[in-house]
Design a protein around this motif. Structure first.
Motif, PDB file in Angstrom:
ATOM      1  N   ILE A 151      18.566  42.499 -24.931  1.00  0.00           N
ATOM      2  CA  ILE A 151      19.369  43.069 -25.801  1.00  0.00           C
ATOM      3  C   ILE A 151      20.486  42.556 -26.143  1.00  0.00           C
ATOM      4  CG2 ILE A 151      21.116  45.821 -25.631  1.00  0.00           C
ATOM      5  CD1 ILE A 151      18.429  46.971 -23.608  1.00  0.00           C
ATOM      6  N   PHE A 152      21.329  41.921 -24.964  1.00  0.00           N
ATOM      7  CA  PHE A 152      22.277  41.312 -24.949  1.00  0.00           C
ATOM      8  C   PHE A 152      22.308  40.001 -26.209  1.00  0.00           C
ATOM      9  CE2 PHE A 152      23.467  42.887 -21.391  1.00  0.00           C
ATOM     10  CZ  PHE A 152      25.087  43.392 -21.325  1.00  0.00           C
ATOM     11  N   ASN A 153      21.197  39.475 -26.075  1.00  0.00           N
ATOM     12  CA  ASN A 153      20.478  38.035 -26.768  1.00  0.00           C
ATOM     13  C   ASN A 153      20.498  38.129 -28.298  1.00  0.00           C
ATOM     14  OD1 ASN A 153      20.814  36.146 -25.115  1.00  0.00           O
ATOM     15  ND2 ASN A 153      18.430  36.777 -24.222  1.00  0.00           N
ATOM     16  N   GLU A 154      20.324  39.100 -28.419  1.00  0.00           N
ATOM     17  CA  GLU A 154      20.588  40.382 -29.817  1.00  0.00           C
ATOM     18  C   GLU A 154      21.363  40.228 -30.404  1.00  0.00           C
ATOM     19  OE1 GLU A 154      18.715  44.043 -32.404  1.00  0.00           O
ATOM     20  OE2 GLU A 154      17.556  43.442 -30.529  1.00  0.00           O
ATOM     21  N   LYS A 155      22.642  41.331 -29.638  1.00  0.00           N
ATOM     22  CA  LYS A 155      23.814  41.644 -29.949  1.00  0.00           C
ATOM     23  C   LYS A 155      24.693  40.812 -30.475  1.00  0.00           C
ATOM     24  CE  LYS A 155      26.534  44.923 -31.012  1.00  0.00           C
ATOM     25  NZ  LYS A 155      27.094  45.372 -31.902  1.00  0.00           N
ATOM     26  N   LEU A 156      24.299  39.547 -29.458  1.00  0.00           N
ATOM     27  CA  LEU A 156      24.821  38.572 -29.300  1.00  0.00           C
ATOM     28  C   LEU A 156      24.328  36.839 -29.880  1.00  0.00           C
ATOM     29  CD1 LEU A 156      26.410  38.998 -25.734  1.00  0.00           C
ATOM     30  CD2 LEU A 156      27.816  38.788 -27.885  1.00  0.00           C
ATOM     31  N   GLU A 157      23.732  37.075 -30.581  1.00  0.00           N
ATOM     32  CA  GLU A 157      23.042  36.352 -31.167  1.00  0.00           C
ATOM     33  C   GLU A 157      24.323  35.218 -31.972  1.00  0.00           C
ATOM     34  OE1 GLU A 157      19.406  34.432 -34.037  1.00  0.00           O
ATOM     35  OE2 GLU A 157      19.962  36.693 -33.648  1.00  0.00           O
ATOM     36  N   GLY A 158      24.464  33.823 -31.125  1.00  0.00           N
ATOM     37  CA  GLY A 158      25.314  32.932 -31.904  1.00  0.00           C
ATOM     38  C   GLY A 158      26.542  33.240 -31.474  1.00  0.00           C
TER      39      GLY A 158
END
Length: 131
Positions: A33-40
Protein backbone atom coordinates in the motif's frame (compact mmCIF):
# COMPACT_ATOMS: atom_id res chain seq x y z
CA UNK A 1 24.74 -1.78 18.05
CA UNK A 2 25.45 1.16 20.32
CA UNK A 3 23.94 1.29 23.77
CA UNK A 4 20.31 2.39 23.66
CA UNK A 5 19.35 5.88 24.76
CA UNK A 6 16.21 7.98 24.60
CA UNK A 7 15.07 9.92 21.53
CA UNK A 8 16.97 13.16 22.04
CA UNK A 9 17.39 15.04 18.77
CA UNK A 10 16.57 15.18 15.08
CA UNK A 11 19.24 12.56 14.30
CA UNK A 12 17.41 10.11 16.57
CA UNK A 13 14.07 10.98 14.98
CA UNK A 14 15.56 10.54 11.52
CA UNK A 15 16.96 7.15 12.55
CA UNK A 16 13.55 6.10 13.89
CA UNK A 17 11.67 7.22 10.79
CA UNK A 18 14.08 5.69 8.28
CA UNK A 19 14.43 2.40 10.18
CA UNK A 20 10.69 2.09 10.71
CA UNK A 21 9.71 2.86 7.13
CA UNK A 22 12.43 0.53 5.88
CA UNK A 23 10.49 -2.20 7.70
CA UNK A 24 7.17 -0.90 6.39
CA UNK A 25 8.40 -0.99 2.80
CA UNK A 26 9.34 -4.66 3.20
CA UNK A 27 6.22 -5.73 5.09
CA UNK A 28 3.88 -8.09 3.22
CA UNK A 29 0.68 -6.49 4.55
CA UNK A 30 1.27 -2.73 4.58
CA UNK A 31 4.31 -2.45 2.33
CA UNK A 32 2.43 -2.78 -0.97
CA UNK A 33 0.00 0.00 0.00
CA UNK A 34 2.75 2.43 0.97
CA UNK A 35 4.98 1.49 -1.95
CA UNK A 36 2.22 1.98 -4.51
CA UNK A 37 1.14 5.33 -3.05
CA UNK A 38 4.67 6.66 -2.62
CA UNK A 39 6.39 5.19 -5.68
CA UNK A 40 9.25 7.52 -6.58
CA UNK A 41 8.46 9.85 -3.68
CA UNK A 42 9.86 8.00 -0.67
CA UNK A 43 12.66 10.53 0.03
CA UNK A 44 10.25 13.48 0.26
CA UNK A 45 7.81 11.45 2.36
CA UNK A 46 10.54 10.39 4.80
CA UNK A 47 11.64 14.01 5.12
CA UNK A 48 8.05 15.06 5.89
CA UNK A 49 7.64 12.25 8.41
CA UNK A 50 10.86 13.26 10.11
CA UNK A 51 9.56 16.81 10.54
CA UNK A 52 6.25 15.42 11.85
CA UNK A 53 7.90 13.29 14.55
CA UNK A 54 10.47 15.99 15.27
CA UNK A 55 7.60 18.37 16.06
CA UNK A 56 5.73 15.81 18.16
CA UNK A 57 8.60 14.27 20.11
CA UNK A 58 11.28 16.89 20.59
CA UNK A 59 9.25 20.08 20.28
CA UNK A 60 11.07 21.50 17.27
CA UNK A 61 8.15 22.81 15.23
CA UNK A 62 9.15 21.91 11.69
CA UNK A 63 5.96 20.15 10.50
CA UNK A 64 3.06 22.10 9.11
CA UNK A 65 0.23 20.13 7.65
CA UNK A 66 -2.66 17.79 8.26
CA UNK A 67 -1.64 14.15 8.34
CA UNK A 68 -5.08 12.54 7.99
CA UNK A 69 -6.30 13.58 4.51
CA UNK A 70 -3.58 11.77 2.52
CA UNK A 71 -4.53 8.54 4.32
CA UNK A 72 -8.30 8.88 3.92
CA UNK A 73 -8.51 7.22 0.50
CA UNK A 74 -6.11 4.35 1.19
CA UNK A 75 -7.50 0.79 1.21
CA UNK A 76 -6.73 0.27 4.88
CA UNK A 77 -8.55 -1.14 7.89
CA UNK A 78 -7.84 -2.15 11.48
CA UNK A 79 -5.49 -4.98 10.42
CA UNK A 80 -3.25 -2.48 8.66
CA UNK A 81 -3.20 -0.18 11.68
CA UNK A 82 -2.41 -3.12 13.99
CA UNK A 83 0.56 -4.06 11.83
CA UNK A 84 1.74 -0.42 11.63
CA UNK A 85 1.62 -0.13 15.43
CA UNK A 86 3.39 -3.45 15.88
CA UNK A 87 6.24 -2.47 13.55
CA UNK A 88 6.48 1.00 15.10
CA UNK A 89 6.69 -0.34 18.64
CA UNK A 90 9.26 -2.97 17.66
CA UNK A 91 11.38 -0.31 15.97
CA UNK A 92 11.25 2.09 18.90
CA UNK A 93 12.09 -0.70 21.36
CA UNK A 94 14.96 -1.93 19.18
CA UNK A 95 16.56 1.51 18.88
CA UNK A 96 15.64 3.47 22.01
CA UNK A 97 14.75 3.39 25.67
CA UNK A 98 13.34 6.18 27.79
CA UNK A 99 10.50 8.59 28.40
CA UNK A 100 10.38 10.04 24.87
CA UNK A 101 10.60 6.55 23.36
CA UNK A 102 7.60 5.54 25.46
CA UNK A 103 5.80 8.71 24.42
CA UNK A 104 6.47 7.92 20.75
CA UNK A 105 4.72 4.57 21.11
CA UNK A 106 1.82 6.13 23.05
CA UNK A 107 1.37 8.88 20.46
CA UNK A 108 1.49 6.39 17.60
CA UNK A 109 -1.27 4.42 19.30
CA UNK A 110 -3.41 7.53 19.74
CA UNK A 111 -2.87 8.51 16.09
CA UNK A 112 -3.94 5.04 15.04
CA UNK A 113 -7.13 5.33 17.10
CA UNK A 114 -7.88 8.79 15.71
CA UNK A 115 -7.22 7.79 12.09
CA UNK A 116 -9.42 4.70 12.41
CA UNK A 117 -12.22 6.78 13.94
CA UNK A 118 -11.98 9.40 11.18
CA UNK A 119 -11.88 6.72 8.48
CA UNK A 120 -15.00 5.10 9.92
CA UNK A 121 -16.86 8.42 9.96
CA UNK A 122 -15.66 9.31 6.48
CA UNK A 123 -16.75 5.97 5.04
CA UNK A 124 -20.10 5.97 6.82
CA UNK A 125 -20.87 9.45 5.54
CA UNK A 126 -19.50 9.12 2.01
CA UNK A 127 -21.66 11.10 -0.39
CA UNK A 128 -23.56 12.90 2.35
CA UNK A 129 -23.53 16.67 2.33
CA UNK A 130 -21.93 18.34 5.31
CA UNK A 131 -24.29 21.32 5.06
Amino acid sequence: MAEKHDILDVEDVNNLVHTFYGKVREDNLIGPIFNEKLEGRWPEHLAKLTTFWQTILIGEHTYFGTPFPPHSQLPIDSHHFERWIQLFGETVDHLFVGETADEAKWRAGKMSEMFQYKLKLSRENAGKSLI
